[in-house]
Design a protein around this motif. Structure first.
Motif, mmCIF file in Angstrom:
data_model
loop_
_atom_site.group_PDB
_atom_site.id
_atom_site.type_symbol
_atom_site.label_atom_id
_atom_site.label_comp_id
_atom_site.label_asym_id
_atom_site.label_seq_id
_atom_site.Cartn_x
_atom_site.Cartn_y
_atom_site.Cartn_z
ATOM 1 N N ILE A 70 -1.189 38.641 18.210
ATOM 2 C CA ILE A 70 -2.423 39.024 17.515
ATOM 3 C C ILE A 70 -2.120 38.923 16.030
ATOM 4 N N SER A 71 -2.960 38.201 15.283
ATOM 5 C CA SER A 71 -2.619 37.922 13.888
ATOM 6 C C SER A 71 -3.392 38.738 12.854
ATOM 7 N N SER A 72 -4.385 39.506 13.281
ATOM 8 C CA SER A 72 -5.138 40.295 12.300
ATOM 9 C C SER A 72 -5.787 41.492 12.985
ATOM 10 N N VAL A 73 -6.206 42.441 12.170
ATOM 11 C CA VAL A 73 -6.917 43.603 12.700
ATOM 12 C C VAL A 73 -8.224 43.142 13.352
ATOM 13 N N GLU A 74 -8.895 42.213 12.708
ATOM 14 C CA GLU A 74 -10.140 41.692 13.275
ATOM 15 C C GLU A 74 -9.916 41.093 14.653
ATOM 16 N N GLU A 75 -8.820 40.368 14.794
ATOM 17 C CA GLU A 75 -8.517 39.777 16.095
ATOM 18 C C GLU A 75 -8.263 40.861 17.146
ATOM 19 N N CYS A 76 -7.651 41.969 16.738
ATOM 20 C CA CYS A 76 -7.454 43.093 17.669
ATOM 21 C C CYS A 76 -8.786 43.502 18.276
ATOM 22 N N PHE A 77 -9.754 43.735 17.411
ATOM 23 C CA PHE A 77 -11.063 44.177 17.877
ATOM 24 C C PHE A 77 -11.774 43.087 18.672
ATOM 25 N N ASP A 78 -11.673 41.849 18.203
ATOM 26 C CA ASP A 78 -12.320 40.745 18.913
ATOM 27 C C ASP A 78 -11.803 40.609 20.341
ATOM 28 N N VAL A 79 -10.502 40.825 20.529
ATOM 29 C CA VAL A 79 -9.908 40.696 21.855
ATOM 30 C C VAL A 79 -10.439 41.791 22.785
ATOM 31 N N VAL A 80 -10.540 43.016 22.270
ATOM 32 C CA VAL A 80 -11.078 44.108 23.091
ATOM 33 C C VAL A 80 -12.529 43.826 23.453
ATOM 34 N N ILE A 81 -13.304 43.365 22.492
ATOM 35 C CA ILE A 81 -14.722 43.065 22.746
ATOM 36 C C ILE A 81 -14.844 41.918 23.740
ATOM 37 N N GLU A 82 -13.943 40.945 23.663
ATOM 38 C CA GLU A 82 -13.941 39.836 24.620
ATOM 39 C C GLU A 82 -13.831 40.372 26.043
ATOM 40 N N LEU A 83 -12.960 41.352 26.230
ATOM 41 C CA LEU A 83 -12.772 41.964 27.546
ATOM 42 C C LEU A 83 -14.087 42.532 28.072
ATOM 43 N N VAL A 84 -14.819 43.195 27.211
ATOM 44 C CA VAL A 84 -16.056 43.849 27.622
ATOM 45 C C VAL A 84 -17.194 42.850 27.787
ATOM 46 N N MET A 85 -17.301 41.888 26.893
ATOM 47 C CA MET A 85 -18.455 40.991 26.867
ATOM 48 C C MET A 85 -18.462 39.961 27.993
ATOM 49 N N GLU A 86 -17.301 39.667 28.583
ATOM 50 C CA GLU A 86 -17.259 38.672 29.649
ATOM 51 C C GLU A 86 -18.136 39.065 30.830
ATOM 52 N N ASN A 87 -18.232 40.334 31.095
ATOM 53 C CA ASN A 87 -19.090 40.852 32.166
ATOM 54 C C ASN A 87 -19.779 42.113 31.658
ATOM 55 N N LYS A 88 -20.569 41.951 30.626
ATOM 56 C CA LYS A 88 -21.155 43.076 29.904
ATOM 57 C C LYS A 88 -21.890 44.056 30.825
ATOM 58 N N ARG A 89 -22.766 43.558 31.642
ATOM 59 C CA ARG A 89 -23.523 44.458 32.526
ATOM 60 C C ARG A 89 -22.627 45.112 33.566
ATOM 61 N N ALA A 90 -21.681 44.363 34.088
ATOM 62 C CA ALA A 90 -20.755 44.935 35.074
ATOM 63 C C ALA A 90 -19.939 46.056 34.430
ATOM 64 N N VAL A 91 -19.467 45.833 33.223
ATOM 65 C CA VAL A 91 -18.707 46.859 32.504
ATOM 66 C C VAL A 91 -19.580 48.089 32.296
ATOM 67 N N TYR A 92 -20.801 47.859 31.878
ATOM 68 C CA TYR A 92 -21.724 48.983 31.650
ATOM 69 C C TYR A 92 -21.954 49.755 32.953
#
Length: 180
Positions: A70-92
């Motif tokens: 991971i090369s930046s703080v922004e990338e940290c957050f982007d990676v976590v959001i990627e996890l959630v957004m791949e199946n947004k409704r399922a996660v919800y």
């Protein structure tokens, strides 16, 4: 054949979970959609919570494998959001079910991995004690986790990626202001 059936069960479950809440999905729904019998389901999974846990754990492990650095703080957050957004409704739907604790634990694990990977690389070779590094990791892990949970509690309506980018920009401006 067993791996094919296991994969089909997980894919069917995720598809159903993206359509409706967890409490509206039954083993019967899954097996009918897969064209298998109940015994086949129970051969692979103890129950629906076990299926949820395996899927969430696999998603986190896939995310970790995709992002060995991971090369930046922004990338940290982007990676976590990627996890959630791949199946947004399922996660919800998982988050708003009895399996919330499973989701939260794996989200916390993902946040810790991502933040730890970034901060260990960022501070490599610099004079920072292990205790201070651990403190920074814990703080930023909780910051990331808390923001995602707050977003989930708000119905996932805001642009969380934009929120994280703004937080990072504000943090940089604070550091710059303190450095003067």
């Amino acid at each position: 054949m067993a791996n094919f059936t296991r994969k089909a069960i997980k894919e069917t479950f995720l598809r159903l979970l993206n359509q409706r809440p967890l409490n509206q999905i039954t083993v019967k729904d899954i097996v009918e959609d897969c064209g298998i019998n109940r015994n086949s389901f129970y051969y692979h999974f103890e129950d629906l919570p076990a299926l949820v846990e395996e899927i969430v754990e696999e998603q986190v492990q896939t995310l970790i494998q995709k992002h060995p650095t991971i090369s930046s703080v922004e990338e940290c957050f982007d990676v976590v959001i990627e996890l959630v957004m791949e199946n947004k409704r399922a996660v919800y739907h998982i988050y708003n079910s009895l399996s919330r604790d499973v989701f939260e634990q794996h989200l916390m694990d993902a946040c810790e991995y991502i933040v730890s990977t970034y901060l260990k690389a960022e501070f490599a070779g610099k004079s920072l004690s292990q205790e201070d590094l651990d403190t920074l990791i814990r703080f930023h892990k909780c910051e990331c986790f808390g923001a995602v949970i707050d977003w989930l509690n708000g119905g996932m309506k805001d642009d969380i990626a934009a929120y994280f980018r703004r937080v990072c920009a504000l943090q940089r401006s604070w550091v710059d202001a303190l450095g003067r």
